[in-house]
Design a protein around this motif. Structure first.
Motif, PDB file in Angstrom:
ATOM      1  N   ASN A 236       0.889 -38.051 -21.656  1.00 62.03           N
ATOM      2  CA  ASN A 236       2.236 -38.626 -21.664  1.00 62.03           C
ATOM      3  C   ASN A 236       2.415 -39.518 -20.438  1.00 62.03           C
ATOM      4  O   ASN A 236       2.287 -39.059 -19.299  1.00 62.03           O
ATOM      5  N   LEU A 237       2.705 -40.782 -20.657  1.00 60.60           N
ATOM      6  CA  LEU A 237       2.721 -41.748 -19.553  1.00 60.60           C
ATOM      7  C   LEU A 237       3.862 -41.496 -18.578  1.00 60.60           C
ATOM      8  O   LEU A 237       3.710 -41.696 -17.368  1.00 60.60           O
ATOM      9  N   SER A 238       5.010 -41.060 -19.077  1.00 61.29           N
ATOM     10  CA  SER A 238       6.123 -40.788 -18.168  1.00 61.29           C
ATOM     11  C   SER A 238       5.804 -39.596 -17.272  1.00 61.29           C
ATOM     12  O   SER A 238       6.156 -39.591 -16.080  1.00 61.29           O
ATOM     13  N   THR A 239       5.123 -38.591 -17.826  1.00 57.41           N
ATOM     14  CA  THR A 239       4.695 -37.452 -17.015  1.00 57.41           C
ATOM     15  C   THR A 239       3.676 -37.893 -15.973  1.00 57.41           C
ATOM     16  O   THR A 239       3.739 -37.485 -14.807  1.00 57.41           O
ATOM     17  N   PHE A 240       2.758 -38.750 -16.386  1.00 66.83           N
ATOM     18  CA  PHE A 240       1.748 -39.261 -15.450  1.00 66.83           C
ATOM     19  C   PHE A 240       2.414 -40.006 -14.299  1.00 66.83           C
ATOM     20  O   PHE A 240       2.071 -39.799 -13.124  1.00 66.83           O
ATOM     21  N   GLN A 241       3.366 -40.859 -14.624  1.00 65.82           N
ATOM     22  CA  GLN A 241       4.043 -41.632 -13.579  1.00 65.82           C
ATOM     23  C   GLN A 241       4.876 -40.733 -12.660  1.00 65.82           C
ATOM     24  O   GLN A 241       4.971 -40.989 -11.456  1.00 65.82           O
ATOM     25  N   MET A 242       5.443 -39.690 -13.217  1.00 61.04           N
ATOM     26  CA  MET A 242       6.190 -38.734 -12.404  1.00 61.04           C
ATOM     27  C   MET A 242       5.268 -38.050 -11.396  1.00 61.04           C
ATOM     28  O   MET A 242       5.607 -37.872 -10.225  1.00 61.04           O
TER      29      MET A 242
ATOM     30  N   SER B 185       1.025 -37.190  -2.944  1.00 68.10           N
ATOM     31  CA  SER B 185       0.548 -37.906  -1.758  1.00 68.10           C
ATOM     32  C   SER B 185      -0.953 -38.182  -1.871  1.00 68.10           C
ATOM     33  O   SER B 185      -1.540 -38.826  -1.008  1.00 68.10           O
ATOM     34  N   LEU B 186      -1.562 -37.678  -2.941  1.00 65.02           N
ATOM     35  CA  LEU B 186      -2.996 -37.836  -3.179  1.00 65.02           C
ATOM     36  C   LEU B 186      -3.249 -38.870  -4.273  1.00 65.02           C
ATOM     37  O   LEU B 186      -2.372 -39.129  -5.102  1.00 65.02           O
ATOM     38  N   PRO B 187      -4.453 -39.438  -4.330  1.00 67.02           N
ATOM     39  CA  PRO B 187      -4.800 -40.310  -5.451  1.00 67.02           C
ATOM     40  C   PRO B 187      -4.695 -39.544  -6.767  1.00 67.02           C
ATOM     41  O   PRO B 187      -5.034 -38.361  -6.837  1.00 67.02           O
ATOM     42  N   VAL B 188      -4.219 -40.238  -7.815  1.00 68.47           N
ATOM     43  CA  VAL B 188      -4.059 -39.606  -9.132  1.00 68.47           C
ATOM     44  C   VAL B 188      -4.948 -40.320 -10.150  1.00 68.47           C
ATOM     45  O   VAL B 188      -4.865 -41.547 -10.316  1.00 68.47           O
ATOM     46  N   ILE B 189      -5.780 -39.546 -10.809  1.00 71.85           N
ATOM     47  CA  ILE B 189      -6.753 -40.045 -11.785  1.00 71.85           C
ATOM     48  C   ILE B 189      -6.212 -39.792 -13.191  1.00 71.85           C
ATOM     49  O   ILE B 189      -5.676 -38.719 -13.476  1.00 71.85           O
ATOM     50  N   MET B 190      -6.367 -40.763 -14.070  1.00 68.40           N
ATOM     51  CA  MET B 190      -5.917 -40.607 -15.453  1.00 68.40           C
ATOM     52  C   MET B 190      -7.082 -40.244 -16.358  1.00 68.40           C
ATOM     53  O   MET B 190      -8.150 -40.859 -16.312  1.00 68.40           O
TER      54      MET B 190
ATOM     55  N   ILE C 130      -1.940 -31.053 -18.887  1.00 67.35           N
ATOM     56  CA  ILE C 130      -0.549 -31.051 -19.348  1.00 67.35           C
ATOM     57  C   ILE C 130      -0.508 -30.869 -20.867  1.00 67.35           C
ATOM     58  O   ILE C 130      -1.169 -31.606 -21.603  1.00 67.35           O
ATOM     59  N   ASP C 131       0.286 -29.891 -21.330  1.00 73.73           N
ATOM     60  CA  ASP C 131       0.382 -29.659 -22.775  1.00 73.73           C
ATOM     61  C   ASP C 131       1.439 -30.569 -23.402  1.00 73.73           C
ATOM     62  O   ASP C 131       2.101 -31.365 -22.717  1.00 73.73           O
ATOM     63  N   LYS C 132       1.613 -30.442 -24.710  1.00 73.59           N
ATOM     64  CA  LYS C 132       2.514 -31.335 -25.448  1.00 73.59           C
ATOM     65  C   LYS C 132       3.982 -31.167 -25.036  1.00 73.59           C
ATOM     66  O   LYS C 132       4.808 -32.052 -25.289  1.00 73.59           O
ATOM     67  N   ASP C 133       4.299 -30.039 -24.397  1.00 77.03           N
ATOM     68  CA  ASP C 133       5.671 -29.804 -23.943  1.00 77.03           C
ATOM     69  C   ASP C 133       5.900 -30.256 -22.500  1.00 77.03           C
ATOM     70  O   ASP C 133       6.987 -30.070 -21.949  1.00 77.03           O
ATOM     71  N   GLY C 134       4.860 -30.830 -21.880  1.00 75.51           N
ATOM     72  CA  GLY C 134       4.999 -31.327 -20.519  1.00 75.51           C
ATOM     73  C   GLY C 134       4.770 -30.286 -19.449  1.00 75.51           C
ATOM     74  O   GLY C 134       5.067 -30.525 -18.268  1.00 75.51           O
ATOM     75  N   ASN C 135       4.224 -29.109 -19.829  1.00 75.25           N
ATOM     76  CA  ASN C 135       3.944 -28.042 -18.869  1.00 75.25           C
ATOM     77  C   ASN C 135       2.480 -28.046 -18.453  1.00 75.25           C
ATOM     78  O   ASN C 135       1.606 -28.446 -19.224  1.00 75.25           O
ATOM     79  N   CYS C 136       2.205 -27.579 -17.240  1.00 77.71           N
ATOM     80  CA  CYS C 136       0.840 -27.487 -16.732  1.00 77.71           C
ATOM     81  C   CYS C 136       0.177 -26.193 -17.192  1.00 77.71           C
ATOM     82  O   CYS C 136       0.807 -25.128 -17.229  1.00 77.71           O
ATOM     83  N   ASP C 137      -1.098 -26.282 -17.518  1.00 77.79           N
ATOM     84  CA  ASP C 137      -1.894 -25.079 -17.751  1.00 77.79           C
ATOM     85  C   ASP C 137      -2.361 -24.578 -16.379  1.00 77.79           C
ATOM     86  O   ASP C 137      -3.519 -24.693 -16.007  1.00 77.79           O
ATOM     87  N   PHE C 138      -1.403 -24.020 -15.642  1.00 81.55           N
ATOM     88  CA  PHE C 138      -1.615 -23.662 -14.235  1.00 81.55           C
ATOM     89  C   PHE C 138      -0.574 -22.599 -13.903  1.00 81.55           C
ATOM     90  O   PHE C 138       0.406 -22.430 -14.628  1.00 81.55           O
ATOM     91  N   GLU C 139      -0.785 -21.860 -12.825  1.00 84.51           N
ATOM     92  CA  GLU C 139       0.179 -20.808 -12.498  1.00 84.51           C
ATOM     93  C   GLU C 139       1.570 -21.369 -12.202  1.00 84.51           C
ATOM     94  O   GLU C 139       2.579 -20.686 -12.359  1.00 84.51           O
TER      95      GLU C 139
END
Length: 224
Positions: A158-164, A170-175, A112-121
């Motif tokens: 960004n913690l709010s993005t992580f929590q979102m 539905s999968l485990p999420v790793i920080m 996740i970049d500083k603008d909250g976007n994924c480096d992904f398609e």
């Protein structure tokens, strides 16, 4: 206890320190597509992985084409593969499907970049999570992304993005991203990740871990 992965290991000495500290998973960056300080050759990684005791999981962190990744896995034989580059959704599905046949699990990193976007398609994190949840992967890893470094940025996610993402997945999420012995207890208490993944936060210098920091990090995770 929150599960702990320590990544970017390059020596037997650092692997042993992780095992002694009680780390659940050790990670090795192998044949990564761009220049990073922790990159190992397939041969170097295989030798390190062979010396990891059976009750500690091994993870190869890599990226690139489907054939290239499957080739790396065939030669190193880890328990888990972490896709940490620009793999497309269709490639993630194919890799996860192929590895599952050999009993190897797949983690996909969402950077996740500083603008909250994924480096992904799929740039929107919630849409990316929904799509990736149907690919056969076993977990998502949320990391920070900068132009200068694809991983090991030392920048806190960004913690709010992580929590979102947690809420959507539905999968485990790793920080991952910016974790260190001094902040990990509070972060676990606040967002309760399935697992945490640390690299630069327990280093002496790039490629060399600090044994005291490893033990402090694991101890702080236990205390949380």
């Amino acid at each position: 206890m929150t599960r702990v992965k320590i990544c970017g290991l390059m020596t037997d000495q650092d692997v042993k320190a992780c095992v002694q500290a009680g780390v659940h998973m050790v990670g090795f960056v192998v044949d990564y597509p761009t220049s990073v300080p922790w990159n190992l050759t397939v041969e170097e990684a295989r030798k390190l992985i062979q010396n990891v005791p059976p009750f500690v999981s091994t993870c190869v962190v890599t990226g690139g084409s489907v054939d290239k990744i499957l080739g790396v896995v065939e030669k190193t034989r880890p328990n888990v593969v972490q896709l940490h580059y620009k793999e497309k959704l269709s490639e993630v599905s194919e890799i996860a499907d192929q590895l599952q046949k050999d009993g190897i699990k797949t983690i996909k990193a969402l950077r996740i970049d500083k603008d909250g976007n994924c480096d992904f398609e799929i740039k929107d994190p919630t849409q990316a999570v929904e799509a990736l949840s149907n690919t056969g992967i076993s977990a998502l890893l949320v990391d920070t992304y900068t132009e200068s470094m694809p991983g090991g940025t030392g920048v806190l996610v960004n913690l709010s993005t992580f929590q979102m993402i947690q809420k959507q997945s539905s999968l485990p999420v790793i920080m991952a991203g910016g974790l260190k012995p001094t902040n990990i207890k509070g972060l676990i208490g606040e967002v309760h990740p399935y697992a945490v993944d640390v690299l630069t936060g327990v280093e002496e210098k790039p490629g060399q871990k600090n044994v005291d920091k490893i033990f402090q990090f694991v101890s702080s995770c236990r205390d949380a």
